[in-house]
Structures are given as structure tokens and as C-alpha cells.
Design a protein around this motif. Structure first.
Motif, mmCIF file in Angstrom:
data_model
loop_
_atom_site.group_PDB
_atom_site.id
_atom_site.type_symbol
_atom_site.label_atom_id
_atom_site.label_comp_id
_atom_site.label_asym_id
_atom_site.label_seq_id
_atom_site.Cartn_x
_atom_site.Cartn_y
_atom_site.Cartn_z
ATOM 1 N N THR A 48 0.862 -1.178 0.000
ATOM 2 C CA THR A 48 0.000 0.000 0.000
ATOM 3 C C THR A 48 0.896 1.225 0.000
ATOM 4 O O THR A 48 1.625 1.466 0.957
ATOM 5 N N THR A 49 0.884 1.997 -1.072
ATOM 6 C CA THR A 49 1.754 3.166 -1.164
ATOM 7 C C THR A 49 1.156 4.328 -0.370
ATOM 8 O O THR A 49 0.048 4.235 0.165
ATOM 9 N N ASN A 50 1.882 5.432 -0.335
ATOM 10 C CA ASN A 50 1.387 6.636 0.335
ATOM 11 C C ASN A 50 0.708 7.587 -0.642
ATOM 12 O O ASN A 50 0.659 8.794 -0.416
ATOM 13 N N THR A 51 0.185 7.039 -1.734
ATOM 14 C CA THR A 51 -0.391 7.867 -2.789
ATOM 15 C C THR A 51 -1.848 7.496 -3.045
ATOM 16 O O THR A 51 -2.198 6.319 -3.110
ATOM 17 N N LEU A 52 -2.675 8.519 -3.193
ATOM 18 C CA LEU A 52 -4.052 8.349 -3.639
ATOM 19 C C LEU A 52 -4.184 8.965 -5.024
ATOM 20 O O LEU A 52 -3.597 10.012 -5.304
ATOM 21 N N ILE A 53 -4.961 8.332 -5.892
ATOM 22 C CA ILE A 53 -5.184 8.835 -7.243
ATOM 23 C C ILE A 53 -6.631 9.308 -7.354
ATOM 24 O O ILE A 53 -7.561 8.547 -7.087
ATOM 25 N N ASN A 54 -6.803 10.566 -7.745
ATOM 26 C CA ASN A 54 -8.151 11.098 -7.924
ATOM 27 C C ASN A 54 -8.724 10.572 -9.237
ATOM 28 O O ASN A 54 -8.178 10.818 -10.308
ATOM 29 N N THR A 55 -9.814 9.831 -9.151
ATOM 30 C CA THR A 55 -10.420 9.233 -10.341
ATOM 31 C C THR A 55 -11.756 9.872 -10.704
ATOM 32 O O THR A 55 -12.422 9.435 -11.631
ATOM 33 N N GLY A 56 -12.142 10.887 -9.980
ATOM 34 C CA GLY A 56 -13.402 11.572 -10.247
ATOM 35 C C GLY A 56 -13.659 12.590 -9.158
ATOM 36 O O GLY A 56 -12.902 12.694 -8.188
ATOM 37 N N VAL A 57 -14.724 13.332 -9.290
ATOM 38 C CA VAL A 57 -15.047 14.363 -8.310
ATOM 39 C C VAL A 57 -15.296 13.723 -6.948
ATOM 40 O O VAL A 57 -16.212 12.920 -6.778
ATOM 41 N N GLY A 58 -14.428 14.034 -5.993
ATOM 42 C CA GLY A 58 -14.577 13.505 -4.646
ATOM 43 C C GLY A 58 -14.232 12.035 -4.499
ATOM 44 O O GLY A 58 -14.516 11.435 -3.466
ATOM 45 N N VAL A 59 -13.606 11.450 -5.525
ATOM 46 C CA VAL A 59 -13.271 10.022 -5.480
ATOM 47 C C VAL A 59 -11.756 9.853 -5.564
ATOM 48 O O VAL A 59 -11.146 10.149 -6.593
#
Length: 244
Positions: free
Chosen positions: A148-159
Motif C-alpha cells: 500500500t503506497t502513500n499515494t491516492l489517485i483522484n479518479t473523479g469528483v470527490g473520489v
């Protein structure tokens, strides 16, 4: 009779609070309009407190593998940020399993964790939040097990979706562009890949010609998005990054 009953209820409530929260002195409402919502800085040697008195904040312990958010009363007056920034002391190892949140945190270790939920104050939900270790190194070690990396990817509004990574190897035949890079369990989308040979300082590519999310043989075609390429015969290392 009503006054007696009310006094009894208030008295019991106060006794209950006193039994659960202990403080060294009576709180004072003296910092209205200041930056801090709670100020314990006067507990200093300059005010007669010793180096050991009233210096720590004693947290209750929790097992984050068992912790579940209560979400039915989140509103602008109660938990107005949907617990964004809440700190707990975790005692367990393992993985969170709260059905209220989308991204679970694996690799739990005893220590402080905070709940990161940046959109909570506008959505009033904990769905997009996740538990993160407080003060931990931003570095992660990517190995052959899912990381589990320390990165989140925005895939849509609020997601926002968690980015995962895994290391592996594949063997190229020298005659075919098809190689085996099996999709990790739960993978839905390829985010990135780095193909290299360990110990040679050589990075062959950071892309593929095509990739099928599957575990079947030949699910990856080497090359760039515009052209497939036959790799020389040999074993290659790779790090795959993906979403679920």
C-alpha cells in the motif's frame, strides 16, 4: 420533584464524566477567539509544576482492526469534519476492516494513527478517508507482496483511490512480445509499470504496448503504446502500480 430528578441526572452525569476523564485542575474559559481550542501550556515549571507533572496526553487504546465508525450522526454540529484529523493509539497488527470506508489500511503496527478524510467537511461521510500512521516515514518498501503506497489517485469528483504496488519478474523469449505479468488480486486498472534489470542501472521501459488485467499467460505485450517490441531473451524485473 422535577428539580430533584434533574439534579440527580446532572450529578450522575458529572460522576460518569469524572470517572472517565481526569484533569489536574478546573478548566477555564479563557481562550475564546484564540488559535488553540485547548491550552495546557501553563502546566510548566514557571507555574510550579514539576518536569513530570501534567506533561502528557494519555490516550485510550484501540484495535484498528476492530474499529468501526459510527456515521449516523455526522453533521455540521457533530463531527463536522467527518473525523478528518482524528488521532487514535492503535495496539493491533493487521489490516483495518471498516465497511464504512473504501480504502483499508494494511500493515498496521502499534502506535499513533490519524484519519485522513480531506473531503469530510463537505460530504459529511467517512467513505473516502483512510487511517495513516502519524509521523511515519513517507517511504515504503515495494516487494513481491502487495504494498500500500502513500499515494491516492483522484479518479473523479470527490473520489480518491489507493495506489498499490508490487515487484516481480518475467522471462522474455527473445522471439515474442508476449510476456507474463499476472494481475495482482483485486486489480482493476494499470496505473504504471517500470521494467528494469536489477544491478545493471538499466531501465528498459516505463510502459507496455498493451496489458490485459488477467493472470493468464502472455497477458502483457512489451513495447510502447505506439509499437510493440521484442525484448532480448532473458529475465527482467518490474514494479507494477495499480488501482483496485
Amino acid at each position: 420533584m422535577k428539580k430533584i430528578l434533574l439534579s440527580l441526572i446532572v450529578g450522575l452525569s458529572a460522576a460518569s464524566v469524572n470517572a472517565q476523564i481526569n484533569i489536574p485542575s478546573t478548566p477555564q474559559e479563557t481562550i475564546v477567539g484564540e488559535n488553540a481550542f485547548m491550552d495546557a501550556s501553563p502546566y510548566s515549571p514557571n507555574n510550579g509544576w514539576t518536569a513530570s507533572e501534567s506533561k502528557g496526553l494519555a490516550f485510550p487504546e484501540t484495535d484498528l482492526t476492530q474499529f468501526r465508525f459510527k456515521t449516523d450522526n455526522i453533521n455540521p454540529s457533530v463531527a463536522a469534519t467527518a473525523y478528518n484529523g482524528m488521532i487514535v493509539y492503535n495496539t493491533a497488527t493487521g489490516t483495518t476492516a471498516d465497511p464504512a470506508i473504501t480504502t483499508q489500511t494494511s500493515g498496521l503496527q502499534p502506535g499513533f494513527y490519524y484519519f485522513s478524510n480531506p473531503t469530510g467537511s463537505s460530504t459529511f461521510t467517512v467513505t473516502a478517508g483512510r487511517w495513516l500512521p502519524l509521523g511515519a516515514s513517507p517511504k515504503v518498501t515495494i516487494g513481491t507482496a502487495e504494498t500500500t503506497t502513500n499515494t491516492l489517485i483522484n479518479t473523479g469528483v470527490g473520489v480518491d483511490k489507493q495506489l498499490y504496488a508490487m515487484k516481480g519478474t518475467f522471462t522474455a523469449s527473445g522471439t515474442s512480445t508476449a510476456v507474463n505479468i499476472p494481475a495482482p488480486a483485486g486489480m482493476t486498472t494499470l496505473y504504471g509499470i517500470t521494467i528494469y534489470k536489477a544491478g545493471t542501472n538499466t531501465v528498459y521501459d516505463r510502459s507496455l504496448y498493451s496489458y490485459t488485467v488477467a493472470t493468464s499467460a502472455g497477458n502483457a505485450i512489451t513495447g510502447s503504446p505506439s509499437m510493440s517490441v521484442v525484448y532480448p531473451s532473458g529475465t527482467y524485473d518490474y514494479v507494477i502500480e495499480y488501482l483496485k
